[in-house]
Motif scaffolding. Structure first.
Motif, PDB file in Angstrom:
ATOM      1  N   HIS A  32      39.418 -69.224 -78.773  1.00 30.72           N
ATOM      2  CA  HIS A  32      39.324 -70.511 -78.084  1.00 30.72           C
ATOM      3  C   HIS A  32      37.957 -71.135 -78.325  1.00 30.72           C
ATOM      4  N   LEU A  33      37.971 -72.352 -78.854  1.00 27.74           N
ATOM      5  CA  LEU A  33      36.718 -73.058 -79.141  1.00 27.74           C
ATOM      6  C   LEU A  33      36.676 -74.352 -78.339  1.00 27.74           C
ATOM      7  N   ASN A  34      35.592 -74.512 -77.602  1.00 28.42           N
ATOM      8  CA  ASN A  34      35.406 -75.737 -76.825  1.00 28.42           C
ATOM      9  C   ASN A  34      34.430 -76.620 -77.586  1.00 28.42           C
TER      10      ASN A  34
ATOM     11  N   GLY B 200      33.669 -79.742 -76.696  1.00 29.19           N
ATOM     12  CA  GLY B 200      33.192 -80.849 -75.871  1.00 29.19           C
ATOM     13  C   GLY B 200      34.201 -81.281 -74.835  1.00 29.19           C
ATOM     14  N   SER B 201      35.016 -80.345 -74.379  1.00 28.07           N
ATOM     15  CA  SER B 201      36.055 -80.711 -73.427  1.00 28.07           C
ATOM     16  C   SER B 201      35.479 -80.796 -72.022  1.00 28.07           C
TER      17      SER B 201
ATOM     18  N   VAL C 191      32.168 -83.148 -80.336  1.00 26.94           N
ATOM     19  CA  VAL C 191      30.871 -83.754 -80.061  1.00 26.94           C
ATOM     20  C   VAL C 191      29.961 -83.526 -81.259  1.00 26.94           C
ATOM     21  N   LYS C 192      29.122 -84.542 -81.546  1.00 25.76           N
ATOM     22  CA  LYS C 192      28.212 -84.403 -82.697  1.00 25.76           C
ATOM     23  C   LYS C 192      27.373 -83.137 -82.535  1.00 25.76           C
TER      24      LYS C 192
ATOM     25  N   MET D 166      28.650 -80.245 -82.820  1.00 23.67           N
ATOM     26  CA  MET D 166      29.659 -79.193 -82.763  1.00 23.67           C
ATOM     27  C   MET D 166      30.562 -79.248 -83.993  1.00 23.67           C
TER      28      MET D 166
ATOM     29  N   ARG E  10      29.671 -76.631 -86.453  1.00 25.68           N
ATOM     30  CA  ARG E  10      30.035 -75.313 -85.939  1.00 25.68           C
ATOM     31  C   ARG E  10      31.543 -75.110 -85.969  1.00 25.68           C
TER      32      ARG E  10
ATOM     33  N   ARG F 198      32.429 -74.188 -89.433  1.00 24.54           N
ATOM     34  CA  ARG F 198      32.019 -72.828 -89.761  1.00 24.54           C
ATOM     35  C   ARG F 198      32.952 -71.816 -89.115  1.00 24.54           C
ATOM     36  N   ILE F 199      33.332 -72.089 -87.859  1.00 22.85           N
ATOM     37  CA  ILE F 199      34.212 -71.157 -87.162  1.00 22.85           C
ATOM     38  C   ILE F 199      35.592 -71.161 -87.804  1.00 22.85           C
TER      39      ILE F 199
ATOM     40  N   TYR G 253      29.815 -92.738 -78.366  1.00 22.52           N
ATOM     41  CA  TYR G 253      28.898 -92.800 -79.511  1.00 22.52           C
ATOM     42  C   TYR G 253      28.533 -91.420 -80.011  1.00 22.52           C
ATOM     43  N   ASN G 254      28.913 -90.391 -79.276  1.00 26.13           N
ATOM     44  CA  ASN G 254      28.412 -89.070 -79.637  1.00 26.13           C
ATOM     45  C   ASN G 254      29.501 -88.117 -80.103  1.00 26.13           C
TER      46      ASN G 254
ATOM     47  N   PRO H  49      33.283 -67.930 -76.643  1.00 25.97           N
ATOM     48  CA  PRO H  49      34.735 -67.982 -76.662  1.00 25.97           C
ATOM     49  C   PRO H  49      35.389 -68.145 -75.303  1.00 25.97           C
TER      50      PRO H  49
ATOM     51  N   TRP I  60      25.651 -79.910 -75.970  1.00 27.54           N
ATOM     52  CA  TRP I  60      26.758 -79.617 -76.879  1.00 27.54           C
ATOM     53  C   TRP I  60      28.061 -80.208 -76.382  1.00 27.54           C
ATOM     54  N   VAL I  61      28.080 -80.676 -75.167  1.00 31.13           N
ATOM     55  CA  VAL I  61      29.291 -81.346 -74.684  1.00 31.13           C
ATOM     56  C   VAL I  61      28.950 -82.760 -74.234  1.00 31.13           C
ATOM     57  N   HIS I  62      27.886 -83.319 -74.797  1.00 30.08           N
ATOM     58  CA  HIS I  62      27.497 -84.664 -74.390  1.00 30.08           C
ATOM     59  C   HIS I  62      28.458 -85.686 -74.980  1.00 30.08           C
ATOM     60  N   ARG I  63      29.232 -86.313 -74.103  1.00 26.90           N
ATOM     61  CA  ARG I  63      30.228 -87.265 -74.582  1.00 26.90           C
ATOM     62  C   ARG I  63      29.830 -88.701 -74.273  1.00 26.90           C
TER      63      ARG I  63
END
Ligand code: SF4
Lengths: 160, 410
Positions: free
Chosen positions: A16-18, A20-21, A63-64, A66, A69, A72-73, A100-101, B17, B43-46
């Motif tokens: 499981h990869l997040n 930017g959720s 998200v920028k 990520m 990554r 890569r993953i 914007y991100n 993970p 890393w989650v900046h939206r």
């Protein structure tokens, strides 16, 4: 159950990869593992490393920062592999449509096989998505096997 | 010759993970001990606040819910209150009570979720499964009341979108009954169990002074003996009628140590407190309308004409949540919006807690503030002396944590 799939041949491991959720999809995924839904009884298991996984499950718009990554993953997951996106925002940005991100929805960064819409989707919907993916994975695997068998048969033919 | 330092760095994340969002933590380690810590977020900046400026307040509610999916009603709640105060909208009393009930149900679900995560990190997986099974019951009630399991979409500017019917009230009561029964078992599992106690007592200590200095909020501050709670200090909605008291470990166990154990105790007893609050709300649920204006075009018009600033702070499960909103006349969209979520205020408290901690305790301490960022994935141990690099995964870290529990049990 997916078409052409009578029983699963083996367990499927999911990473499981997040990217930017908002966490909602993520906690629904964790609920899947717990007694009410308990997908582990079908052999669906979350694993802590992409290198052990058959399936990459992605939540959130990318998200920028990520995106690199995520790529890569994705590369670290051994083939045959498949990608499932859970949630509307990973599918087409959802509520975050003019941010914007973000580097785009998941499919602009890595190839995606199955989308589960919903914000967040119900656990049952996520299970259905994984089962669809599973069928796809197995047919991929069978395809690989058959070609290998045909190749082997072909070679024998030549030898005879 | 270059001077040698015997410390080495463990970068953690940003991708991991497990349960929550990405964050990058870099630990400076000497032997087994953490000597320093650096944090990188984003890393989650939206860009949610910016997105909010392109939408009208009614649309922003759904965006605010998606700041965080775990305490989703809190942000919508806080935002709605800020807009109402900017536009001078009076919320009907019944709606205030319903908002309170939903917020407290959410606190129950969030604290149970935390208890499960903490149990998992300790290697007590049966307790993790047990708590999450129990959590499903409150999710059912939330779904019954709002139509959704998470991101409920029940808040509206000026009220709520759905009423609590007599059936709904009965459902809530039934759920609370069952939780009252289960509560003792949870207390037994967390407070009285020797392995949990051994694993959390005197670990990740945050003293009262440090809590005040780092401006910690919510259960993190309360566990260190700082009796702050927005519901007590600046009561809003139905809380004004309820006289909520901040829960500190002192009142429960007779002492305050500010460790992970105390944080667990505070969260557990807040579940009981929430049950009590909801019961009182159901009893005193006033009759009347559930929203100040249910015709959306008319509400939009009213908001367009409004001009002013509004601030609001509420007690989210993780601490004080704060929103600032500005509306301008003739402008349909929100013209300024600032959100300060509780985890942002709590992150500095990691520094005093981490100093002197062992590597195996890192996951527990990180989780102890119940951050919206929790487990850790790739950990690279760089030994500067040898110049070698080893990669630890989140699983390795958890294993270290579990092994330490086993060792202590022997
Ligand atoms: S799809 Fe919706 S619920 Fe899921 S992570 Fe995205 S915003 Fe959150």
């Amino acid at each position: 159950m997916g078409k052409g799939l009578n029983s699963f041949e083996r367990a499927v491991w999911v990473y499981h990869l997040n990217t930017g959720s908002c966490n909602a999809c993520d906690i629904e995924i964790v609920s899947l593992l717990t007694p009410r839904y308990d997908v582990e009884r079908f052999g669906i298991k979350l694993v802590p490393s992409p290198r052990h996984a058959d399936v990459l499950l992605v939540t959130g718009p990318v998200v920028k920062g990520m995106d690199e990554r995520a790529r890569r993953i994705y590369e670290q997951v051994p083939a045959p592999k498949a990608v499932i996106v859970v949630g509307t925002c990973g599918t087409d940005h959802g509520v975050f449509y003019s941010s914007y991100n973000t580097a785009g929805p998941v499919d602009q960064v890595i190839p995606v096989d199955v989308y589960v819409p919903g914000c967040p989707p119900r656990p049952e919907a996520i299970i259905e998505g994984v089962v669809k993916l599973w069928a796809k994975l197995e047919s991929q695997r069978r395809g690989v096997q058959e070609t290998a068998e045909q190749d082997a048969a072909g070679k024998e033919g030549v030898a005879l | 010759m270059a001077e040698y330092s015997y410390s080495y760095k463990i970068p953690v994340g940003p991708v991991h993970p497990g349960l929550k969002e990405p964050i990058h933590l870099s630990f400076e380690i000497e032997g087994e001990e953490v000597v320093n810590l650096d944090i990188k977020t984003g890393w989650v900046h939206r860009g949610i606040e910016y997105l909010g400026l392109q939408r009208n307040p009614i649309q922003v509610i759904y965006l605010a819910e998606r700041i965080c999916g775990i305490c989703s009603v809190c942000h919508a709640f806080c935002f709605a209150r800020a807009v109402e105060s900017a536009a001078g909208i009076e919320v009907p009393l019944r709606a205030e009570y319903i908002r309170t009930i939903i917020a407290e149900l959410e606190r129950i679900h969030s604290h149970i979720l935390w208890a499960g995560v903490a149990a998992h990190l300790m290697g007590f997986d049966s307790l993790f499964y047990y708590t999450w099974r129990v959590r499903e019951e409150v999710m059912d009630v939330l779904e019954y009341l709002t139509g959704n399991r998470v991101n409920y979409g029940i808040l509206a500017i000026g009220g709520v979108r759905r009423d609590i019917t007599t059936d709904g009230a009965a459902k809530i009561r039934e759920n609370l009954e069952s939780y009252l029964g289960l509560f003792n078992r949870l207390v037994e599992a967390f407070v009285e169990d020797p392995s949990v106690r051994a694993r959390t007592r005197d670990i990740g200590v945050l003293t009262r002074e440090e809590a005040i200095e780092t401006c910690a909020v919510g259960p993190t501050a309360r566990a260190s003996g700082v009796a702050t709670d927005v519901r007590q200090d600046q009561p809003y909605c139905a809380y004004a009628d309820l006289e909520v008291k901040a829960i500190t470990p002192e009142a429960i166990t007779g002492e305050t140590r500010g460790d992970v154990f105390d944080k667990a105790v505070v969260r557990l007893f807040e579940i009981a407190q929430s049950i009590e609050i909801i019961e009182k709300c159901l009893e005193g649920l006033p009759e009347g309308k559930i929203s100040a204006e249910d015709k959306l075009p008319r509400l939009l018009n009213q908001l367009k004409k409004a001009s002013g600033e509004g601030i609001s702070s509420i007690e989210a499960p993780r601490g004080e949540d704060y929103h600032y909103v500005r509306l301008e006349e003739g402008e349909a969209n929100v013209t300024a919006w600032k959100v300060r979520a509780p985890t942002y205020a709590n992150i500095p408290s990691w520094f005093p807690m981490m100093k002197g901690a062992q590597i195996a305790d890192i996951p527990l301490i990180v989780a102890s503030i119940d951050p919206c960022i929790s487990c850790t994935d790739r950990v690279t141990v760089v030994d500067r002396k040898k110049g070698t690099t080893t990669v630890l995964t989140e699983e390795d870290l958890r294993r270290l944590c579990v092994e330490k529990t086993r060792r202590m049990l022997r």
